[in-house]
Design a protein around this motif. Structure first.
Motif, PDB file in Angstrom:
ATOM      1  N   ASN A  12       0.867  -1.179   0.000  1.00  0.00           N
ATOM      2  CA  ASN A  12       0.000   0.000   0.000  1.00  0.00           C
ATOM      3  C   ASN A  12       0.906   1.231   0.000  1.00  0.00           C
ATOM      4  O   ASN A  12       1.332   1.708   1.036  1.00  0.00           O
ATOM      5  CB  ASN A  12      -0.903   0.001   1.240  1.00  0.00           C
ATOM      6  N   GLY A  13       1.216   1.716  -1.157  1.00  0.00           N
ATOM      7  CA  GLY A  13       2.136   2.842  -1.277  1.00  0.00           C
ATOM      8  C   GLY A  13       3.106   2.621  -2.411  1.00  0.00           C
ATOM      9  O   GLY A  13       3.074   1.602  -3.110  1.00  0.00           O
ATOM     10  N   TRP A  14       3.970   3.584  -2.641  1.00  0.00           N
ATOM     11  CA  TRP A  14       4.941   3.518  -3.717  1.00  0.00           C
ATOM     12  C   TRP A  14       5.969   2.428  -3.445  1.00  0.00           C
ATOM     13  O   TRP A  14       6.409   2.228  -2.301  1.00  0.00           O
ATOM     14  CB  TRP A  14       5.658   4.855  -3.866  1.00  0.00           C
ATOM     15  N   ILE A  15       6.390   1.745  -4.501  1.00  0.00           N
ATOM     16  CA  ILE A  15       7.468   0.759  -4.410  1.00  0.00           C
ATOM     17  C   ILE A  15       8.770   1.453  -4.789  1.00  0.00           C
ATOM     18  O   ILE A  15       8.941   1.892  -5.925  1.00  0.00           O
ATOM     19  CB  ILE A  15       7.193  -0.442  -5.328  1.00  0.00           C
ATOM     20  N   TYR A  16       9.690   1.549  -3.838  1.00  0.00           N
ATOM     21  CA  TYR A  16      10.959   2.224  -4.079  1.00  0.00           C
ATOM     22  C   TYR A  16      12.078   1.274  -4.477  1.00  0.00           C
ATOM     23  O   TYR A  16      13.071   1.700  -5.068  1.00  0.00           O
ATOM     24  CB  TYR A  16      11.407   2.975  -2.822  1.00  0.00           C
ATOM     25  N   SER A  17      11.955  -0.001  -4.118  1.00  0.00           N
ATOM     26  CA  SER A  17      13.042  -0.933  -4.395  1.00  0.00           C
ATOM     27  C   SER A  17      12.483  -2.317  -4.670  1.00  0.00           C
ATOM     28  O   SER A  17      11.557  -2.773  -3.990  1.00  0.00           O
ATOM     29  CB  SER A  17      14.024  -0.987  -3.211  1.00  0.00           C
ATOM     30  N   VAL A  18      13.041  -2.979  -5.673  1.00  0.00           N
ATOM     31  CA  VAL A  18      12.676  -4.352  -5.985  1.00  0.00           C
ATOM     32  C   VAL A  18      13.939  -5.091  -6.404  1.00  0.00           C
ATOM     33  O   VAL A  18      14.758  -4.562  -7.162  1.00  0.00           O
ATOM     34  CB  VAL A  18      11.589  -4.408  -7.086  1.00  0.00           C
ATOM     35  N   VAL A  19      14.142  -6.299  -5.861  1.00  0.00           N
ATOM     36  CA  VAL A  19      15.285  -7.128  -6.229  1.00  0.00           C
ATOM     37  C   VAL A  19      14.788  -8.556  -6.419  1.00  0.00           C
ATOM     38  O   VAL A  19      13.831  -8.990  -5.772  1.00  0.00           O
ATOM     39  CB  VAL A  19      16.413  -7.091  -5.173  1.00  0.00           C
ATOM     40  N   ALA A  20      15.445  -9.283  -7.322  1.00  0.00           N
ATOM     41  CA  ALA A  20      15.046 -10.652  -7.627  1.00  0.00           C
ATOM     42  C   ALA A  20      15.942 -11.630  -6.880  1.00  0.00           C
ATOM     43  O   ALA A  20      17.162 -11.447  -6.800  1.00  0.00           O
ATOM     44  CB  ALA A  20      15.127 -10.908  -9.129  1.00  0.00           C
ATOM     45  N   SER A  21      15.329 -12.681  -6.344  1.00  0.00           N
ATOM     46  CA  SER A  21      16.080 -13.719  -5.653  1.00  0.00           C
ATOM     47  C   SER A  21      16.549 -14.771  -6.651  1.00  0.00           C
ATOM     48  O   SER A  21      16.192 -14.743  -7.836  1.00  0.00           O
ATOM     49  CB  SER A  21      15.207 -14.369  -4.582  1.00  0.00           C
ATOM     50  N   LYS A  22      17.321 -15.732  -6.170  1.00  0.00           N
ATOM     51  CA  LYS A  22      17.834 -16.777  -7.056  1.00  0.00           C
ATOM     52  C   LYS A  22      16.734 -17.681  -7.577  1.00  0.00           C
ATOM     53  O   LYS A  22      16.890 -18.304  -8.632  1.00  0.00           O
ATOM     54  CB  LYS A  22      18.895 -17.603  -6.320  1.00  0.00           C
ATOM     55  N   ASP A  23      15.606 -17.752  -6.846  1.00  0.00           N
ATOM     56  CA  ASP A  23      14.491 -18.577  -7.322  1.00  0.00           C
ATOM     57  C   ASP A  23      13.507 -17.772  -8.172  1.00  0.00           C
ATOM     58  O   ASP A  23      12.435 -18.261  -8.523  1.00  0.00           O
ATOM     59  CB  ASP A  23      13.770 -19.244  -6.151  1.00  0.00           C
ATOM     60  N   ASP A  24      13.883 -16.528  -8.489  1.00  0.00           N
ATOM     61  CA  ASP A  24      13.116 -15.637  -9.356  1.00  0.00           C
ATOM     62  C   ASP A  24      11.841 -15.082  -8.732  1.00  0.00           C
ATOM     63  O   ASP A  24      10.998 -14.523  -9.426  1.00  0.00           O
ATOM     64  CB  ASP A  24      12.780 -16.304 -10.700  1.00  0.00           C
TER      65      ASP A  24
END
Length: 324
Positions: free
Chosen positions: A292-304
């Protein structure tokens, strides 16, 4: 402070539904994240501190204070021995810190920028670049001199952007880098310390470029993806200055991450949803609620699957349909 809020909803099959939820005092936004080299630990940055979490449980195992007003980006060195934090105080100064990993002891620190640092990237285990609101990209070399109080020196100042630099990324094993920002352009640079002019300028975006990230994995062609306020995610072949393809989104993306295999891109948007883009067809195949709000950061894990964080101070795990 904890308070209980009662909200009346109308819907079917019940005409009125009464429920209770607990709201705590607002947490500061989480503005940066990165996985450690093992992929089993997630580090997130907020105001004045970093948090260390287990993956995928997201249980916090450590909270480490940092003398910075804001942490806007963090990156592990290629060998995994150092953690680079950048940020500072907007309109006043940019600050960076290099910590040892996993001890989190201070290795080096400095300023250099005349305004806050938005982004950073490693060129090698001893060199990194920072992009700031003073329109500059600085190339730093860590020092082995025990008498050096800063612990690093500027080896190049890359000048060319007319407005603040919001993102930097490296590709081609650190031999090239790309920067972008408010002036809507991407600039491609070599890592040669004797060259301070861009190799080329890419200007297809029609609004600010907020984030850059290079495709991971062993691929014959290096691609870089960009997220822009023009509601697009574009995929580039920066070595030759070619726009390969682009995806149109219904809202603005703030951050992006490639899956580990380089087949998909997750775009974190201002509506709190992450959109999964097929990198070959640039079709938005999934739209997944996250925050609920802006997404400032996203990273992908090894399992995608993806770690997502933003303005509400939460970190959540989002699992697309192709993750089993």
């Amino acid at each position: 402070m904890i308070r209980t809020v009662h909200v009346w909803l109308t819907g079917l099959p019940l005409a009125f539904v009464l429920f209770s939820c607990s709201l705590s005092a607002a947490n500061p936004p989480i503005t940066a994240m990165a996985f450690d080299p093992t992929g089993q630990t997630l580090v997130s940055g907020s105001q004045n501190a970093i948090s260390v979490r287990q993956w995928p449980s997201l249980i916090e195992t450590d909270s480490h204070p940092v003398e910075m007003d804001r942490i806007l980006d963090l990156d592990f060195s290629p060998d995994g021995h150092h953690l680079l934090l950048v940020g500072g105080l907007p309109g006043v100064t940019g600050i960076w810190r290099v910590l040892s990993w996993p001890e989190l002891s201070l290795v080096a620190s400095g300023k250099g920028h005349e305004d806050v640092i938005h982004s950073s990237a490693w060129l090698s285990d001893e060199r990194f670049v920072t992009g700031g609101a003073d329109n500059h990209v600085l190339d730093w070399q860590l020092s082995n001199d025990a008498t050096d109080e800063v612990g690093a020196k500027i080896v190049r100042r890359l000048v060319g952007h007319s407005r603040r630099v919001l993102s930097v990324a490296t590709f081609d094993a650190g031999r090239r880098l790309v920067s972008a920002g408010i002036d809507r352009s991407l600039r491609v640079w070599t890592n040669d310390v004797g060259v301070a002019a861009p190799l080329r300028v890419l200007d297809n975006h029609t609004d600010s470029v907020r984030h850059l990230t290079a495709r991971p994995g062993d691929h014959p062609t290096a691609y870089v993806a960009s997220a822009s306020a023009d509601r697009s995610v574009r995929i580039w072949q920066p070595a030759i200055g070619r726009l390969v393809r682009f995806a149109r989104l219904p809202t603005e993306p703030l951050c992006i991450a490639w899956t580990a295999d380089g087949n998909y891109i997750g775009a974190g948007c201002i509506d709190g949803k992450i959109r999964i883009i097929n990198a070959d067809t640039v079709e938005v195949e999934q739209t997944l609620p996250a925050l609920n709000g802006w997404i400032y950061s996203v990273v992908a894990s090894k399992d995608d699957s993806f770690a997502v964080a933003g303005s509400n101070g939460e970190v959540v795990r989002v699992q697309p349909a192709f993750v089993h």
